[in-house]
Structures are given as C-alpha cells and as structure tokens.
Scaffold this motif. Structure first.
Motif, PDB file in Angstrom:
ATOM      1  N   ASN A  42       0.742  -1.206   0.005  1.00  0.00           N
ATOM      2  CA  ASN A  42      -0.015  -0.013   0.087  1.00  0.00           C
ATOM      3  C   ASN A  42       0.884   1.293  -0.019  1.00  0.00           C
ATOM      4  O   ASN A  42       0.544   2.241   0.402  1.00  0.00           O
ATOM      5  CB  ASN A  42      -0.946   0.032   1.325  1.00  0.00           C
ATOM      6  CG  ASN A  42      -1.736  -1.150   1.032  1.00  0.00           C
ATOM      7  OD1 ASN A  42      -2.797  -1.279   0.012  1.00  0.00           O
ATOM      8  ND2 ASN A  42      -1.906  -2.055   1.855  1.00  0.00           N
ATOM      9  N   ALA A  43       1.885   1.250  -0.670  1.00  0.00           N
ATOM     10  CA  ALA A  43       2.680   2.448  -0.550  1.00  0.00           C
ATOM     11  C   ALA A  43       3.714   2.449  -1.819  1.00  0.00           C
ATOM     12  O   ALA A  43       3.643   1.287  -2.548  1.00  0.00           O
ATOM     13  CB  ALA A  43       3.808   2.370   0.539  1.00  0.00           C
ATOM     14  N   LEU A  44       4.179   3.671  -2.198  1.00  0.00           N
ATOM     15  CA  LEU A  44       5.170   3.637  -3.294  1.00  0.00           C
ATOM     16  C   LEU A  44       6.787   3.525  -2.765  1.00  0.00           C
ATOM     17  O   LEU A  44       7.123   4.411  -1.894  1.00  0.00           O
ATOM     18  CB  LEU A  44       5.123   5.298  -3.848  1.00  0.00           C
ATOM     19  CG  LEU A  44       5.928   5.429  -5.008  1.00  0.00           C
ATOM     20  CD1 LEU A  44       5.914   4.562  -6.112  1.00  0.00           C
ATOM     21  CD2 LEU A  44       5.806   6.891  -5.591  1.00  0.00           C
ATOM     22  N   CYS A  45       7.204   2.447  -2.831  1.00  0.00           N
ATOM     23  CA  CYS A  45       8.557   1.713  -2.470  1.00  0.00           C
ATOM     24  C   CYS A  45       9.639   2.061  -3.423  1.00  0.00           C
ATOM     25  O   CYS A  45       9.473   2.159  -4.574  1.00  0.00           O
ATOM     26  CB  CYS A  45       8.541   0.272  -2.123  1.00  0.00           C
ATOM     27  SG  CYS A  45       7.102   0.042  -0.849  1.00  0.00           S
ATOM     28  N   ALA A  59      13.318   3.012   0.872  1.00  0.00           N
ATOM     29  CA  ALA A  59      12.311   4.032   1.608  1.00  0.00           C
ATOM     30  C   ALA A  59      11.064   3.775   1.167  1.00  0.00           C
ATOM     31  O   ALA A  59      10.927   3.166  -0.144  1.00  0.00           O
ATOM     32  CB  ALA A  59      12.633   5.636   1.178  1.00  0.00           C
ATOM     33  N   ARG A  60       9.747   4.378   1.630  1.00  0.00           N
ATOM     34  CA  ARG A  60       8.806   4.069   1.219  1.00  0.00           C
ATOM     35  C   ARG A  60       7.718   5.332   1.438  1.00  0.00           C
ATOM     36  O   ARG A  60       7.944   6.000   2.378  1.00  0.00           O
ATOM     37  CB  ARG A  60       7.788   2.898   1.565  1.00  0.00           C
ATOM     38  CG  ARG A  60       7.483   2.927   2.960  1.00  0.00           C
ATOM     39  CD  ARG A  60       6.947   1.350   3.508  1.00  0.00           C
ATOM     40  NE  ARG A  60       6.604   1.536   4.929  1.00  0.00           N
ATOM     41  CZ  ARG A  60       5.202   2.067   5.365  1.00  0.00           C
ATOM     42  NH1 ARG A  60       4.285   1.974   4.388  1.00  0.00           N
ATOM     43  NH2 ARG A  60       5.169   1.881   6.761  1.00  0.00           N
ATOM     44  N   VAL A  61       6.808   5.568   0.488  1.00  0.00           N
ATOM     45  CA  VAL A  61       6.219   6.833   0.707  1.00  0.00           C
ATOM     46  C   VAL A  61       4.593   6.551   0.630  1.00  0.00           C
ATOM     47  O   VAL A  61       4.203   5.596  -0.202  1.00  0.00           O
ATOM     48  CB  VAL A  61       6.184   7.687  -0.637  1.00  0.00           C
ATOM     49  CG1 VAL A  61       5.499   9.110  -0.386  1.00  0.00           C
ATOM     50  CG2 VAL A  61       7.734   8.075  -0.577  1.00  0.00           C
ATOM     51  N   ALA A  69       1.717  13.404   1.237  1.00  0.00           N
ATOM     52  CA  ALA A  69       2.595  12.303   1.255  1.00  0.00           C
ATOM     53  C   ALA A  69       3.351  12.095   2.712  1.00  0.00           C
ATOM     54  O   ALA A  69       3.663  13.103   3.215  1.00  0.00           O
ATOM     55  CB  ALA A  69       3.647  12.146   0.147  1.00  0.00           C
ATOM     56  N   TYR A  70       3.690  10.921   3.254  1.00  0.00           N
ATOM     57  CA  TYR A  70       4.429  10.611   4.251  1.00  0.00           C
ATOM     58  C   TYR A  70       5.508   9.745   4.114  1.00  0.00           C
ATOM     59  O   TYR A  70       5.347   8.657   3.383  1.00  0.00           O
ATOM     60  CB  TYR A  70       3.506   9.982   5.366  1.00  0.00           C
ATOM     61  CG  TYR A  70       4.291   9.745   6.744  1.00  0.00           C
ATOM     62  CD1 TYR A  70       4.110  10.821   7.671  1.00  0.00           C
ATOM     63  CD2 TYR A  70       4.685   8.464   6.955  1.00  0.00           C
ATOM     64  CE1 TYR A  70       4.989  10.701   8.730  1.00  0.00           C
ATOM     65  CE2 TYR A  70       5.414   8.394   7.951  1.00  0.00           C
ATOM     66  CZ  TYR A  70       5.539   9.472   8.987  1.00  0.00           C
ATOM     67  OH  TYR A  70       6.115   9.098  10.175  1.00  0.00           O
ATOM     68  N   LEU A  71       6.650  10.191   4.200  1.00  0.00           N
ATOM     69  CA  LEU A  71       8.198   9.497   4.042  1.00  0.00           C
ATOM     70  C   LEU A  71       8.268   8.500   5.021  1.00  0.00           C
ATOM     71  O   LEU A  71       8.340   9.223   6.241  1.00  0.00           O
ATOM     72  CB  LEU A  71       8.955  10.490   3.507  1.00  0.00           C
ATOM     73  CG  LEU A  71      10.382  10.033   3.227  1.00  0.00           C
ATOM     74  CD1 LEU A  71      10.526   8.990   2.199  1.00  0.00           C
ATOM     75  CD2 LEU A  71      11.205  11.126   3.188  1.00  0.00           C
ATOM     76  N   ALA A  72       8.486   7.419   4.867  1.00  0.00           N
ATOM     77  CA  ALA A  72       8.630   6.377   5.933  1.00  0.00           C
ATOM     78  C   ALA A  72       9.708   5.533   5.787  1.00  0.00           C
ATOM     79  O   ALA A  72      10.034   5.017   4.503  1.00  0.00           O
ATOM     80  CB  ALA A  72       7.176   5.784   6.369  1.00  0.00           C
ATOM     81  N   ASP A  73      10.507   4.822   6.756  1.00  0.00           N
ATOM     82  CA  ASP A  73      11.259   3.706   6.403  1.00  0.00           C
ATOM     83  C   ASP A  73      12.166   3.709   5.635  1.00  0.00           C
ATOM     84  O   ASP A  73      13.084   2.896   5.112  1.00  0.00           O
ATOM     85  CB  ASP A  73      10.302   2.411   6.062  1.00  0.00           C
ATOM     86  CG  ASP A  73       9.356   1.997   6.942  1.00  0.00           C
ATOM     87  OD1 ASP A  73       9.444   2.432   8.422  1.00  0.00           O
ATOM     88  OD2 ASP A  73       8.543   1.268   6.777  1.00  0.00           O
ATOM     89  N   VAL A  74      13.048   5.043   5.786  1.00  0.00           N
ATOM     90  CA  VAL A  74      14.223   5.437   4.997  1.00  0.00           C
ATOM     91  C   VAL A  74      15.477   4.910   5.838  1.00  0.00           C
ATOM     92  O   VAL A  74      15.658   5.291   6.852  1.00  0.00           O
ATOM     93  CB  VAL A  74      14.195   7.064   4.811  1.00  0.00           C
ATOM     94  CG1 VAL A  74      15.476   7.338   3.984  1.00  0.00           C
ATOM     95  CG2 VAL A  74      13.061   7.723   4.121  1.00  0.00           C
ATOM     96  N   ARG A 104       1.513  18.954   1.112  1.00  0.00           N
ATOM     97  CA  ARG A 104       2.109  18.740   2.186  1.00  0.00           C
ATOM     98  C   ARG A 104       3.014  17.416   2.110  1.00  0.00           C
ATOM     99  O   ARG A 104       2.474  16.272   1.758  1.00  0.00           O
ATOM    100  CB  ARG A 104       1.241  18.694   3.477  1.00  0.00           C
ATOM    101  CG  ARG A 104       1.983  18.350   4.811  1.00  0.00           C
ATOM    102  CD  ARG A 104       1.417  18.463   6.071  1.00  0.00           C
ATOM    103  NE  ARG A 104       1.141  19.851   6.039  1.00  0.00           N
ATOM    104  CZ  ARG A 104       0.247  20.609   6.559  1.00  0.00           C
ATOM    105  NH1 ARG A 104      -0.944  19.914   6.708  1.00  0.00           N
ATOM    106  NH2 ARG A 104       0.257  21.841   6.844  1.00  0.00           N
ATOM    107  N   MET A 105       4.244  17.210   2.557  1.00  0.00           N
ATOM    108  CA  MET A 105       4.847  15.787   2.810  1.00  0.00           C
ATOM    109  C   MET A 105       5.512  15.800   4.053  1.00  0.00           C
ATOM    110  O   MET A 105       6.113  16.873   4.588  1.00  0.00           O
ATOM    111  CB  MET A 105       6.016  15.792   1.620  1.00  0.00           C
ATOM    112  CG  MET A 105       6.809  14.479   1.810  1.00  0.00           C
ATOM    113  SD  MET A 105       8.141  14.307   0.667  1.00  0.00           S
ATOM    114  CE  MET A 105       7.229  13.632  -0.592  1.00  0.00           C
TER     115      MET A 105
END
Length: 146
Positions: A42-45, A59-61, A69-74, A104-105
């Motif tokens: 469910n993310a843009l990886c 990373a995933r968005v 967007a929320y930037l995660a798991d970088v 917003r990100m």
C-alpha cells in the motif's frame, strides 16, 4: 558511486528490508512480517541498489499522489552510510512524478534532521493543529497473540 533507485516492487530484496526494519531500526523493531508485507503493498516503495545490483537502501512513501505524502522507513545499510547514498535516494524520491505539487509531505525522525533539512523539511509550522494516535506496543501485542 551512483545509487540506482527503482520503484519496481518485484526488485525489492524483501527479506533484507524486513530484517533491517524489524531487527535493526529503532522505529519498527518487532514488526510482524504480515504487517510489513501490507505496508509495502500500500505504498510507493523505493529500492536503492549498488552497482552489483544488491539492494543497499530503502524508503517508502504513503501518498494520495495529489495533496499529501508521508515519507517512511528510510534507511541506507551501515556499510554504505556516509557516501551520499541517502541524499541520492531523497533526490530521486522528491523528483518522482507522482510526488510533484503536493501540498504537504511529512516524515518523522529521531536523528536525521540534518539529512532532511537541506531538502526543505522543517519542524512543523503549526504543531498545535496536528494530532496523533500512537500505539507504541502494537507489534509486541501482535507477536503475543500468535
């Protein structure tokens, strides 16, 4: 060295990414595998790859591809840190066509403010407007329930 960044899900080294997140990261320790797999689906990886094709970054968005967007798991594997790989990964993420013109990100970090600040990430402009619902122990409860 140039980092090759790719968004094709089939190219991800899922085992390596899962191992890093669930065992080495401070933010996802204990992450159950099935939760991890849902998070990827469910993310843009973004996978970051060395010249030999091995994956060294991720990373995933999470995004609606229109406004937020929320930037995660970088992360960049320890052996590759300090070589500009994180910056290359971020440049590629921010240039992705699906992440243009967002209002917003956001992201959360405990220790990488210096990496993100040059890319325009700042402290919250109006923190009093944001709220969160945080369940810090959810992964531990899921593990016990099995």
């Amino acid at each position: 060295m140039a980092l090759e960044v790719d968004t094709r899900p089939e190219r991800l080294d899922r085992d390596m990414v899962y191992r890093y997140l669930s065992q080495e990261s401070y933010w996802a320790r204990g992450l159950p595998r099935e939760v991890f797999e849902r998070s990827l689906a469910n993310a843009l990886c973004f996978g970051g790859y060395a010249e030999d094709g091995s994956q060294i970054a991720f990373a995933r968005v999470i995004t609606d591809r229109a406004t937020f967007a929320y930037l995660a798991d970088v992360f960049v594997l320890a052996a590759w840190q300090g070589r500009g790989m994180g910056k290359q990964l971020l440049r590629t993420i921010l240039a992705h066509p699906d992440l243009q013109d967002l209002r917003r990100m956001m992201l959360a970090t405990a220790d990488a403010h210096g990496l993100y600040a040059p890319f325009g990430f700042n402290e919250l402009s109006k923190p009093e407007r944001l709220m969160e619902r945080l369940d810090q122990d959810v992964y531990q409860r899921l593990a016990v329930a099995r």
